[in-house]
Design a protein around this motif. Structure first.
Motif, PDB file in Angstrom:
ATOM      1  N   UNK A 176       0.852  -1.192   0.000  1.00  0.00           N
ATOM      2  CA  UNK A 176       0.000   0.000   0.000  1.00  0.00           C
ATOM      3  C   UNK A 176       0.890   1.245   0.000  1.00  0.00           C
ATOM      4  N   UNK A 177       0.847   2.052  -1.062  1.00  0.00           N
ATOM      5  CA  UNK A 177       1.755   3.201  -1.174  1.00  0.00           C
ATOM      6  C   UNK A 177       1.554   4.196  -0.034  1.00  0.00           C
ATOM      7  N   UNK A 178       2.661   4.634   0.551  1.00  0.00           N
ATOM      8  CA  UNK A 178       2.639   5.678   1.563  1.00  0.00           C
ATOM      9  C   UNK A 178       2.092   5.285   2.911  1.00  0.00           C
ATOM     10  N   UNK A 179       1.686   4.039   3.087  1.00  0.00           N
ATOM     11  CA  UNK A 179       0.986   3.624   4.304  1.00  0.00           C
ATOM     12  C   UNK A 179       1.959   3.211   5.403  1.00  0.00           C
ATOM     13  N   UNK A 180       1.619   3.571   6.641  1.00  0.00           N
ATOM     14  CA  UNK A 180       2.370   3.155   7.817  1.00  0.00           C
ATOM     15  C   UNK A 180       1.687   1.943   8.439  1.00  0.00           C
ATOM     16  N   UNK A 181       2.265   1.435   9.497  1.00  0.00           N
ATOM     17  CA  UNK A 181       1.693   0.287  10.193  1.00  0.00           C
ATOM     18  C   UNK A 181       0.297   0.640  10.726  1.00  0.00           C
ATOM     19  N   UNK A 182      -0.643  -0.271  10.531  1.00  0.00           N
ATOM     20  CA  UNK A 182      -2.014  -0.096  11.025  1.00  0.00           C
ATOM     21  C   UNK A 182      -2.656   1.179  10.485  1.00  0.00           C
ATOM     22  N   UNK A 183      -2.341   1.523   9.245  1.00  0.00           N
ATOM     23  CA  UNK A 183      -2.806   2.771   8.647  1.00  0.00           C
ATOM     24  C   UNK A 183      -4.320   2.868   8.611  1.00  0.00           C
ATOM     25  N   UNK A 184      -5.012   1.757   8.401  1.00  0.00           N
ATOM     26  CA  UNK A 184      -6.468   1.802   8.282  1.00  0.00           C
ATOM     27  C   UNK A 184      -7.147   2.062   9.624  1.00  0.00           C
ATOM     28  N   UNK A 185      -6.418   1.869  10.717  1.00  0.00           N
ATOM     29  CA  UNK A 185      -6.943   2.206  12.043  1.00  0.00           C
ATOM     30  C   UNK A 185      -6.622   3.648  12.421  1.00  0.00           C
ATOM     31  N   UNK A 186      -5.481   4.127  11.962  1.00  0.00           N
ATOM     32  CA  UNK A 186      -5.105   5.514  12.234  1.00  0.00           C
ATOM     33  C   UNK A 186      -6.021   6.498  11.523  1.00  0.00           C
ATOM     34  N   UNK A 187      -6.390   6.193  10.272  1.00  0.00           N
ATOM     35  CA  UNK A 187      -7.237   7.087   9.479  1.00  0.00           C
ATOM     36  C   UNK A 187      -8.250   6.248   8.703  1.00  0.00           C
TER      37      UNK A 187
END
Length: 289
Positions: free
Chosen positions: A250-261
């Protein structure tokens, strides 16, 4: 559900499990997880491990929560599992495995194995899925059940899984100070989980020499995740071993990105992709991945 980055609240200096847990507990108290639309049924394995059961159906997802092997609980994912069960029209069973360091490797893995056996006795098809540490446990569970020739999942879904204790990859260095999960937390997590023992493939699946005979596997991870390279390499090796594999970076994504935003475009797209892949796995339609 929006999650606040744990890393932003950690004190300076050396960390230990008690300190990390205290910060995590404080953040959960300030931002409690949402209640599920329907409360789960609760069952227990023969060893007393709690299973939280959402929905019904012939097919089942065994869900393994994250938390670096030393944080979290199955109940925190009740709303997620309830929504997932409704979307899949299937059962979702979350295993409340015991945590390190009180219960180091292999206890959490064996708790997950007991949860899988419980599901296999009651459902025609079982897919295992997990995020972060839960993804690492899901990968290890596939290795363990292959080698023991016990009940095995029909597929594995690994979301930014924690696979390698060595931290020798480029991404583990580049993203050592990333939000949500960083090098300091990784050190605490692996020390707690291994309990002073050397890692084997059942603790750190990236160490496995042989990946043949594993179930079809979905893997996704973020470009700015510490786990990016170990996850990408594991997916590559699965495919080379003849395992049907779907890998997404996933481009530009950090760990657990879908929970952060949760409302970000990449978060919505990732949830939709995961849901579609789970539906196909429950139908055993891996060619449509």
């Amino acid at each position: 559900m929006t999650v606040e980055p744990l890393t932003a609240h950690l004190p300076a200096g050396p960390l230990d499990v008690a300190t990390v847990r205290a910060v995590d507990d404080r953040l959960r108290a300030l931002n409690p997880p949402p209640a599920p639309s329907m409360p789960p049924a609760v069952a227990h394995t023969g060893d007393g491990v709690e299973l939280r059961i959402h929905g019904t159906g012939d097919a089942c997802v065994l869900w393994i929560h994250g938390g670096g092997m030393h944080l979290g609980a199955a109940r925190y994912d009740d709303a997620f599992c309830s929504d997932l069960a409704a979307a899949l029209d299937a059962a979702v069973v979350a295993v409340d495995y015991r945590l390190a360091p009180e219960h180091p490797h292999p206890t959490p893995l064996h708790d997950c194995r007991a949860g899988l056996a419980w599901c296999a006795e009651r459902h025609d098809r079982v897919v295992v899925a997990g995020a972060s540490a839960g993804g690492g446990l899901a990968a290890a569970l596939c290795l363990l059940t292959r080698d023991e020739q016990g009940p095995s999942p029909q597929a594995a879904h690994l979301y930014y899984p924690m696979l390698d204790d060595r931290r020798e990859t480029v991404s583990s260095r580049e993203n050592a100070d990333a939000p949500m999960w960083n090098g300091r937390l990784a050190d605490v997590a692996w020390a707690a989980y291994l309990g002073g023992r050397p890692a084997d493939a059942y603790a750190a699946p990236a160490r496995a020499a042989d990946l043949t005979g594993l179930p079809p596997t979905y893997v996704d991870t973020g470009e700015r995740d510490m786990f990016r390279d170990e996850d990408a390499d594991y997916a590559r090796r699965l495919a080379e071993a003849g395992v049907p594999t779907l890998f997404t970076l996933v481009p530009g994504a950090v760990h657990a990105f879908e929970l952060l935003d949760p409302d970000a475009g990449i978060s919505r797209a990732t949830r939709a992709r995961r849901l579609g892949a789970l539906r196909r796995s429950l139908r055993e339609d891996f060619r449509a991945w």
